[in-house]
Design a protein around this motif. Structure first.
Motif, PDB file in Angstrom:
ATOM      1  N   LYS A  43       0.753  -1.101  -0.019  1.00  0.00           N
ATOM      2  CA  LYS A  43      -0.040  -0.005   0.090  1.00  0.00           C
ATOM      3  C   LYS A  43       0.768   1.219  -0.063  1.00  0.00           C
ATOM      4  O   LYS A  43       0.515   2.107  -0.782  1.00  0.00           O
ATOM      5  N   THR A  67      -2.335   7.828   4.823  1.00  0.00           N
ATOM      6  CA  THR A  67      -1.072   8.069   3.856  1.00  0.00           C
ATOM      7  C   THR A  67      -1.665   8.816   2.725  1.00  0.00           C
ATOM      8  O   THR A  67      -0.727   9.741   2.558  1.00  0.00           O
ATOM      9  N   ARG A 119      -8.505  12.091  12.776  1.00  0.00           N
ATOM     10  CA  ARG A 119      -6.970  11.873  12.735  1.00  0.00           C
ATOM     11  C   ARG A 119      -6.549  13.077  12.706  1.00  0.00           C
ATOM     12  O   ARG A 119      -6.683  14.089  12.078  1.00  0.00           O
ATOM     13  N   ARG A 152      -7.892  -3.147   9.853  1.00  0.00           N
ATOM     14  CA  ARG A 152      -6.925  -3.987  10.235  1.00  0.00           C
ATOM     15  C   ARG A 152      -7.468  -4.582  11.675  1.00  0.00           C
ATOM     16  O   ARG A 152      -7.243  -5.847  11.891  1.00  0.00           O
TER      17      ARG A 152
HETATM   18  C1  LIG Z   1      -2.611   3.471   9.591  1.00  0.00           C
HETATM   19  C2  LIG Z   1      -2.676   2.718   8.158  1.00  0.00           C
HETATM   20  O1  LIG Z   1      -2.921   3.286   7.215  1.00  0.00           O
HETATM   21  P1  LIG Z   1      -3.227   4.959   6.820  1.00  0.00           P
HETATM   22  O2  LIG Z   1      -2.503   5.771   7.837  1.00  0.00           O
HETATM   23  O3  LIG Z   1      -2.772   5.358   5.523  1.00  0.00           O
HETATM   24  O4  LIG Z   1      -4.653   5.035   7.012  1.00  0.00           O
HETATM   25  C3  LIG Z   1      -2.870   1.232   8.032  1.00  0.00           C
HETATM   26  O5  LIG Z   1      -2.791   0.975   6.989  1.00  0.00           O
HETATM   27  O6  LIG Z   1      -2.693   0.317   9.162  1.00  0.00           O
END
Ligand SMILES: C=C(OP(=O)(O)O)C(=O)O
Ligand SMILES: O=C(O)C1=C[C@@H](OP(=O)(O)O)[C@@H](O)[C@H](O)C1
Length: 449
Positions: A29, A103, A130, A405
């Motif tokens: 990813k 991300t 976030r 997850r």
């Molecule tokens: C923390 C993750 O991704 P992101 O910060 O990109 O949402 C993850 O894939 O576990």
């Protein structure tokens, strides 16, 4: 807003036959997001093989289109990007909606914010919680204006880039590849040198890809575990070919499934072995896991290996905080493995887990409680008191809080518990590992959606 998915779709798993066979998980990813971003920032054509076609990455692709790239999907996993080049981005017409992706949104803040355009970032209910201050603070130092933001520095937020972005030297306040990458990507459109100092080394995909596309990057050790990364601004990035290696964070799920399911013997092919991503494998081997690294080779500039994994008797260990950056997304699935181990597994210094797609410390603890696993949270440490192989399972559906997850970790747990496990919503699995359920079924897992 994205993912306003109507009703949640529960998914259940139960124990059955041993897991057997060979699978290959999808592309990484982190590298997939960056493939789109570097394609956008390059002159000419970038061709990507093995792209993860998960929802998070598709959102980054959409954002790159909105900023001026021409992006086409030529075949499954094979994409072509014609870039706009550094300095060549255009004003997006609409809000950039990153869905569930930390991300994608954070890296693109560095990209769009460093250009003299106005861009608005938003996402789903998880992303809206976030923290984005960690990105906005360094970008502000680089001359970026935060035109508006939701309370506490969150999305939706609007950035306006300066005429000329200032190069900075910045020490990141948390071990975070997203912060590091956002600054380096902003530094691409800035004259002079941008330096990011990290006290603990985090995944280095941005640095590696910067070089692959023709930028000049210097990396020197900083302190005991850290690095200082210096980028020479305003290079001309040239479109190039990328082969995306498979995602060790996705491989973690079938891997732990095989370890905890009696009689299992599984090969996961071509898993990326970048040492800044393999903390889970190090930990599981310390716990007594049978994981063989076979046929090590180079794919797309990374070492990959076929992992042969067999059901194992595991023993609890202490996982030091210093290992966290190399397994940051793997704690939920490690907690599952630890539930089946003999004795206590102590995972130290997990504060960053509180700001992922969900508060993963709390979400993991709640899931363990449903399954009847003894555990404690001490400050930022998670202690799982393993049962030596037998876990009750059952309980109410595990609350996934829009976190892929958490969903996958507890579905894996249910493959080896006495009673089936249910998660309240499997929809978010599509953000990072859309083929999770079919691949697990190929190995013989019983998962019902
Ligand atoms: C923390 C993750 O991704 P992101 O910060 O990109 O949402 C993850 O894939 O576990
Ligand atoms: O840079 C990246 O691709 C990522 C960095 C990590 O986040 P942080 O930088 O917030 O630790 C990780 O959790 C995320 O899944 C992907």
């Amino acid at each position: 807003m994205s993912h306003a998915h109507g009703s949640p779709s529960p998914v259940a798993s139960r124990s059955g036959t041993p897991l057997k066979g060979r699978i290959r998980v999808p592309g990484d990813k982190s590298i997939s997001h960056r493939s789109m971003i570097f394609g956008l920032l390059s002159i000419g054509e970038t061709r990507v093989e093995g792209l993860l076609e998960g929802d998070d990455v598709l959102r980054t692709a959409e954002a790159c289109r909105a900023l001026g790239a021409t992006i086409t999907r030529e075949a499954p996993g094979r994409w072509r990007i014609v870039g706009a080049g550094i300095g060549g981005l255009t004003d997006p017409k609409d809000v950039l909606d990153f869905g569930n992706a930390g991300t994608g949104s954070r890296l693109m803040m560095g990209v769009a914010g460093s250009h003299p355009i106005t861009s608005t970032f938003d996402g789903d209910a998880s992303l809206r919680k976030r923290p984005m201050r960690r990105i906005l603070d360094p970008l502000t130092k680089m001359g970026v204006t935060v035109v508006s933001e939701a309370e506490g520095g969150r999305v939706p937020l609007t950035l306006r880039g300066p005429k000329e972005t200032l190069p900075i030297t910045y020490e990141t306040p948390a071990a975070s590849a997203q912060i590091k990458s956002a600054i380096l990507l902003a530094g691409l459109n800035s004259p002079g040198k941008t330096t990011v100092i990290e006290r603990e080394a985090t995944r280095d995909h941005t640095e590696r890809m910067l070089r692959h596309f023709g930028a000049s990057v210097e990396v020197v050790p900083h302190g005991a575990d850290g690095r200082a990364i210096t980028l020479q601004g305003q290079p001309e990035l040239r479109g190039t070919d990328i082969v995306v290696p498979t995602d060790p964070s996705s491989a973690a799920f079938p891997l732990v499934a095989a370890l905890i399911t009696p009689g299992s013997d599984v090969v996961i092919e071509g898993v990326m072995m970048n040492p800044l991503r393999t903390g889970l494998i190090t930990t599981l081997i310390e716990m007594g896991a049978s994981i063989e690294r076979l046929n090590e080779r180079d794919e797309g500039g990374e070492t990959v290996a076929d992992l042969r994994v067999r059901h194992s008797r595991l023993t609890g260990v202490t996982v030091p905080h210093a290992r966290a950056p190399s397994m940051i997304d793997e704690y939920p699935i490690l907690a599952v493995a630890a539930s089946f181990a003999e004795g206590t597994t102590r995972m130290q210094g997990l504060h960053e887990l509180r700001v992922k797609e969900s508060d993963r410390l709390a979400a993991v603890a709640a899931g363990l409680a449903e399954a009847g696993v003894e555990h404690e949270i001490h400050g930022d440490d998670l202690l799982v008191h393993g049962s030596g192989g037998k876990v009750r399972g059952g309980g109410n559906p595990v609350a996934t809080h829009l976190d892929h997850r958490i969903a996958m970790a507890f579905l894996v747990m249910g493959l080896a518990t006495d009673q089936p496990m249910t998660v309240d919503d499997g929809a978010m699995i599509a953000t990072s590992f859309p083929s999770f359920i079919p691949l697990m079924r190929e190995l013989g897992a019983t998962i019902q959606d």
